[in-house]
Scaffold this motif. Structure first.
Motif, PDB file in Angstrom:
ATOM      1  N   THR A 113       0.830  -1.206   0.000  1.00 55.86           N
ATOM      2  CA  THR A 113       0.000   0.000   0.000  1.00 55.86           C
ATOM      3  C   THR A 113       0.866   1.258   0.000  1.00 55.86           C
ATOM      4  OG1 THR A 113      -1.787  -1.116   1.194  1.00 55.86           O
ATOM      5  CG2 THR A 113      -1.775   1.286   1.254  1.00 55.86           C
ATOM      6  N   VAL A 114       0.556   2.164  -0.908  1.00 60.04           N
ATOM      7  CA  VAL A 114       1.183   3.488  -0.966  1.00 60.04           C
ATOM      8  C   VAL A 114       0.058   4.514  -0.941  1.00 60.04           C
ATOM      9  CG1 VAL A 114       2.540   5.100  -2.362  1.00 60.04           C
ATOM     10  CG2 VAL A 114       3.201   2.690  -2.246  1.00 60.04           C
ATOM     11  N   THR A 115       0.140   5.476  -0.037  1.00 56.57           N
ATOM     12  CA  THR A 115      -0.902   6.499   0.047  1.00 56.57           C
ATOM     13  C   THR A 115      -0.436   7.800  -0.607  1.00 56.57           C
ATOM     14  OG1 THR A 115      -0.244   7.572   2.129  1.00 56.57           O
ATOM     15  CG2 THR A 115      -1.529   5.520   2.289  1.00 56.57           C
ATOM     16  N   TYR A 116      -1.401   8.622  -0.955  1.00 52.47           N
ATOM     17  CA  TYR A 116      -1.086   9.943  -1.505  1.00 52.47           C
ATOM     18  C   TYR A 116      -1.986  10.990  -0.848  1.00 52.47           C
ATOM     19  CZ  TYR A 116      -5.311   9.326  -4.337  1.00 52.47           C
ATOM     20  OH  TYR A 116      -6.605   9.120  -4.748  1.00 52.47           O
ATOM     21  N   THR A 117      -1.433  12.171  -0.659  1.00 45.58           N
ATOM     22  CA  THR A 117      -2.185  13.314  -0.147  1.00 45.58           C
ATOM     23  C   THR A 117      -2.143  14.411  -1.201  1.00 45.58           C
ATOM     24  OG1 THR A 117      -1.637  12.788   2.148  1.00 45.58           O
ATOM     25  CG2 THR A 117      -2.340  15.047   1.680  1.00 45.58           C
ATOM     26  N   ASP A 118      -3.311  14.900  -1.565  1.00 46.69           N
ATOM     27  CA  ASP A 118      -3.409  15.910  -2.624  1.00 46.69           C
ATOM     28  C   ASP A 118      -4.305  17.043  -2.143  1.00 46.69           C
ATOM     29  OD1 ASP A 118      -3.520  17.324  -5.008  1.00 46.69           O
ATOM     30  OD2 ASP A 118      -5.160  16.098  -5.796  1.00 46.69           O
ATOM     31  N   GLU A 119      -3.691  18.115  -1.697  1.00 48.58           N
ATOM     32  CA  GLU A 119      -4.445  19.284  -1.233  1.00 48.58           C
ATOM     33  C   GLU A 119      -4.397  20.429  -2.245  1.00 48.58           C
ATOM     34  OE1 GLU A 119      -4.379  19.417   3.448  1.00 48.58           O
ATOM     35  OE2 GLU A 119      -2.302  19.374   2.732  1.00 48.58           O
ATOM     36  N   PHE A 120      -3.876  20.135  -3.436  1.00 49.60           N
ATOM     37  CA  PHE A 120      -3.722  21.190  -4.441  1.00 49.60           C
ATOM     38  C   PHE A 120      -4.364  20.815  -5.783  1.00 49.60           C
ATOM     39  CE2 PHE A 120      -0.306  21.439  -1.392  1.00 49.60           C
ATOM     40  CZ  PHE A 120      -0.302  22.785  -1.040  1.00 49.60           C
ATOM     41  N   GLY A 121      -5.191  19.753  -5.783  1.00 55.03           N
ATOM     42  CA  GLY A 121      -5.901  19.366  -6.998  1.00 55.03           C
ATOM     43  C   GLY A 121      -5.012  18.831  -8.101  1.00 55.03           C
ATOM     44  N   ILE A 122      -3.917  18.169  -7.727  1.00 53.78           N
ATOM     45  CA  ILE A 122      -2.958  17.678  -8.717  1.00 53.78           C
ATOM     46  C   ILE A 122      -3.287  16.262  -9.173  1.00 53.78           C
ATOM     47  CG2 ILE A 122      -0.504  17.237  -9.148  1.00 53.78           C
ATOM     48  CD1 ILE A 122       0.090  19.140  -6.815  1.00 53.78           C
ATOM     49  N   LEU A 125      -0.765  -5.947   7.277  1.00 48.85           N
ATOM     50  CA  LEU A 125      -0.204  -5.785   5.940  1.00 48.85           C
ATOM     51  C   LEU A 125      -0.872  -4.660   5.168  1.00 48.85           C
ATOM     52  CD1 LEU A 125       0.218  -9.488   4.789  1.00 48.85           C
ATOM     53  CD2 LEU A 125       1.943  -7.968   5.734  1.00 48.85           C
ATOM     54  N   GLU A 126      -2.041  -4.243   5.606  1.00 48.15           N
ATOM     55  CA  GLU A 126      -2.748  -3.171   4.918  1.00 48.15           C
ATOM     56  C   GLU A 126      -2.191  -1.800   5.272  1.00 48.15           C
ATOM     57  OE1 GLU A 126      -6.823  -3.746   5.920  1.00 48.15           O
ATOM     58  OE2 GLU A 126      -6.959  -5.721   4.960  1.00 48.15           O
ATOM     59  N   LYS A 127      -1.291  -1.742   6.248  1.00 49.23           N
ATOM     60  CA  LYS A 127      -0.660  -0.469   6.589  1.00 49.23           C
ATOM     61  C   LYS A 127       0.200   0.013   5.426  1.00 49.23           C
ATOM     62  CE  LYS A 127       1.838  -1.043  10.042  1.00 49.23           C
ATOM     63  NZ  LYS A 127       2.686  -1.052  11.232  1.00 49.23           N
ATOM     64  N   PRO A 128       0.228   1.320   5.196  1.00 49.41           N
ATOM     65  CA  PRO A 128       1.061   1.843   4.105  1.00 49.41           C
ATOM     66  C   PRO A 128       2.547   1.637   4.374  1.00 49.41           C
ATOM     67  CG  PRO A 128      -0.583   3.458   4.823  1.00 49.41           C
ATOM     68  CD  PRO A 128      -0.579   2.369   5.837  1.00 49.41           C
ATOM     69  N   TYR A 129       3.282   1.361   3.323  1.00 50.36           N
ATOM     70  CA  TYR A 129       4.737   1.328   3.401  1.00 50.36           C
ATOM     71  C   TYR A 129       5.315   2.702   3.073  1.00 50.36           C
ATOM     72  CZ  TYR A 129       5.593  -3.684   3.998  1.00 50.36           C
ATOM     73  OH  TYR A 129       5.691  -4.953   4.509  1.00 50.36           O
ATOM     74  N   LEU A 130       4.585   3.456   2.254  1.00 47.48           N
ATOM     75  CA  LEU A 130       5.082   4.754   1.799  1.00 47.48           C
ATOM     76  C   LEU A 130       3.913   5.724   1.675  1.00 47.48           C
ATOM     77  CD1 LEU A 130       7.441   6.491   0.618  1.00 47.48           C
ATOM     78  CD2 LEU A 130       6.808   5.587  -1.635  1.00 47.48           C
ATOM     79  N   ASN A 131       4.146   6.975   2.096  1.00 49.04           N
ATOM     80  CA  ASN A 131       3.144   8.032   1.991  1.00 49.04           C
ATOM     81  C   ASN A 131       3.697   9.159   1.122  1.00 49.04           C
ATOM     82  OD1 ASN A 131       1.089   7.134   4.250  1.00 49.04           O
ATOM     83  ND2 ASN A 131       3.117   6.976   5.174  1.00 49.04           N
ATOM     84  N   LEU A 132       2.919   9.550   0.123  1.00 47.48           N
ATOM     85  CA  LEU A 132       3.330  10.607  -0.803  1.00 47.48           C
ATOM     86  C   LEU A 132       2.516  11.875  -0.542  1.00 47.48           C
ATOM     87  CD1 LEU A 132       3.371   8.553  -4.146  1.00 47.48           C
ATOM     88  CD2 LEU A 132       5.281   8.939  -2.579  1.00 47.48           C
ATOM     89  N   TYR A 133       3.194  13.021  -0.640  1.00 47.33           N
ATOM     90  CA  TYR A 133       2.505  14.314  -0.520  1.00 47.33           C
ATOM     91  C   TYR A 133       2.804  15.113  -1.782  1.00 47.33           C
ATOM     92  CZ  TYR A 133       0.647  18.600   1.547  1.00 47.33           C
ATOM     93  OH  TYR A 133      -0.111  19.724   1.812  1.00 47.33           O
ATOM     94  N   PHE A 134       1.751  15.423  -2.557  1.00 47.42           N
ATOM     95  CA  PHE A 134       1.921  16.157  -3.808  1.00 47.42           C
ATOM     96  C   PHE A 134       1.769  17.657  -3.568  1.00 47.42           C
ATOM     97  CE2 PHE A 134       0.689  11.945  -5.340  1.00 47.42           C
ATOM     98  CZ  PHE A 134       1.651  11.743  -6.320  1.00 47.42           C
TER      99      PHE A 134
END
Length: 495
Positions: A10-19, A74-83
């Protein structure tokens, strides 16, 4: 299927700028990841050829607990992305920087999760920023504020106007994603190995619990499995099996509620199906039976062998497991019921053979491997057929004579009516066996079909003695007046 698809990292992403809406399609085109290289502290470099990734929107409210089911962990994220998409220094200083900091504080509160800030910009923006180079770009400020001394935590994704530049920009991001996932994975492995080592060192202390040891080690196995390191995962289960046999030898089975084998369909369920019961929950609660535990452990080993595309090893392990475990079942025959063992052996053999026959065409096998597979498959089919000998004699579908009584070990006299009624109290739940018991014709069809399958497997492995033995068994039935046509067909098929 044995070789079922596994979970993805699992890799998560955060998008607060509409990207994200502009990147999502192209982003997903770069998955699954390929050619990752992991170096463990104890072993050689491991190559992960393909790694599936599941992208999820970041959820700041998720919490983790140490007692969670290993599969849930195992469902925990391994990596978190911030755009980030901002080219105004003042806006960055007043707004964006604080947003990143708030996100990072949440991520840092979660254990063994990596993070990466992705600054998204266009080539046109880069050219404009060059005019104000003395002031420094927003990306420069992000790196200065958030990069660590150990490794870079910020990467720039330049949306290029041509394919070659676009490829280079994405490759840099994908490389950073690989590094982040591997770093998180390595942290998980180190932590779990230390916990296992510490717990095993307390083995002689009163209160030590094998089921707890199993959960800790399985957590490590599942961590390897999610990274497609199936050999490493299989090693963990093999070590657990060896540890269990030591527990069995010491007769220290206090952690198992009972022997078991008394639930509905225990005699007929697919032995390779790990979802038919809540096995992990039962183990965590120390309420699993010895029967359920051993079936689950065997099924997990076979599942990993299936993902390694090794049907020969699955059949061989199945033959060993069934032949050894049936001795333990015999010891509890009085509490289980008459013919439970025959039904369980028959059902288990057929489940393994059917699964492996589906797996074999997906496996690259040379001539020697094909011969080995046919031999191992033939032995399982033969073992299943021997159960029909026992059931057939008991229900008067077969004569109580050689060669059929050879499957009994001893020639037994026919049961009296009262004995027969007492023994038939247990109800076999395998539908094929039920139909065979209730109908002489259905029994004949099943017996012939299974014999022909075993003959085909033995012929494919050049086991001529076994072929002649099975043909002799069918020939013996010719004199019973029912199998003249069956004998003819069997001989024609073997020519």
């Amino acid at each position: 299927m044995v070789a079922m698809d596994g979970k993805k990292v699992t890799v998560t992403y955060t998008d607060e700028f509409g990207i994200w809406q502009h990147l999502a399609d192209e982003f997903r085109q770069h998955f699954p990841l390929r050619n990752l290289h992991w170096k463990s502290a104890k072993g050689p470099l491991r190559n992960i050829q393909v790694l599936g990734v599941e992208l999820k929107r970041f959820n700041p409210d998720t919490t983790e607990q140490s007692h969670m089911n290993p599969e849930t962990l195992l469902e925990k994220p391994y990596l978190n992305l911030y755009f980030v998409n901002c080219d105004d220094n003042e806006k960055y200083r007043q707004i964006v920087k604080n947003k990143i900091r708030e996100w990072l504080n949440i991520v840092d509160s979660k254990r063994k999760q990596e993070w990466l800030i992705v600054y998204v910009t266009k080539q046109e923006t880069m050219r404009n920023a060059a005019r104000y180079f003395m002031k420094g770009t927003v990306f420069d400020k992000i790196k200065a504020d958030f990069n660590s001394s150990r490794r870079e935590r910020c990467v720039q994704l330049r949306l290029a106007e041509n394919d070659s530049e676009d490829y280079e920009a994405w490759q840099e991001l994908i490389t950073k994603i690989k590094e982040g996932i591997l770093c998180s994975f390595d942290q998980h492995v180190i932590t779990y190995e230390e916990e296992i080592k510490k717990f095993d060192s307390q083995r002689s202390i009163v209160g030590w619990n094998y089921c707890r040891s199993f959960i800790l080690k399985e957590r490590l196995a599942l961590t390897f499995e999610i990274m497609n390191l199936f050999e490493e995962a299989l090693v963990q289960y093999d070590e657990l099996e060896a540890s269990f046999f030591q527990v069995l030898k010491d007769r220290a089975l206090a952690w198992f509620g009972s022997f078991g084998a008394t639930d509905p369909n225990d005699d007929s369920d697919n032995i390779l199906d790990i979802k038919k019961k809540q096995y992990r929950d039962l183990i965590m609660q120390n309420t699993t039976s010895e029967f359920d535990f051993r079936c689950y452990l065997f099924a997990r080993q076979c599942q990993l062998l299936g993902r390694l595309h090794r049907p020969v090893d699955i059949c061989r392990r199945a033959q060993f497991f069934i032949s050894t475990f049936c001795r333990a079942i015999k010891e509890h025959q009085a509490n289980i019921g008459e013919h439970f063992l025959e039904s369980w052996i028959f059902s288990s053999c057929m489940s393994v053979v059917n699964e492996c026959e589906e797996l074999a065409p997906l496996t690259s096998m040379d001539d020697s491997s094909t011969i080995a597979f046919n031999a191992a498959k033939g032995e399982l089919l033969d073992l299943a057929r021997k159960q029909l000998d026992k059931i057939g004699i008991y229900y008067d579908h077969l004569p109580s004579l050689l060669p059929f009584t050879a499957s009994l070990g001893d020639v037994i006299p026919p049961a009296t009516d009262e004995e027969g009624k007492a023994k038939k109290n247990f109800s076999i739940t395998n539908k094929e066996l039920q139909e065979a018991i209730n109908s002489q014709n259905d029994f004949d069809v099943l017996y012939l079909s299974l014999t022909n399958r075993a003959l085909g497997a033995y012929e494919g492995s050049a086991r001529l003695r076994s072929v002649l033995r099975l043909q002799g068994d069918v020939a013996a039935l010719h004199f019973d007046g029912r199998y003249s046509m069956a004998l003819w067909r069997t001989r024609m098929d073997s020519c």
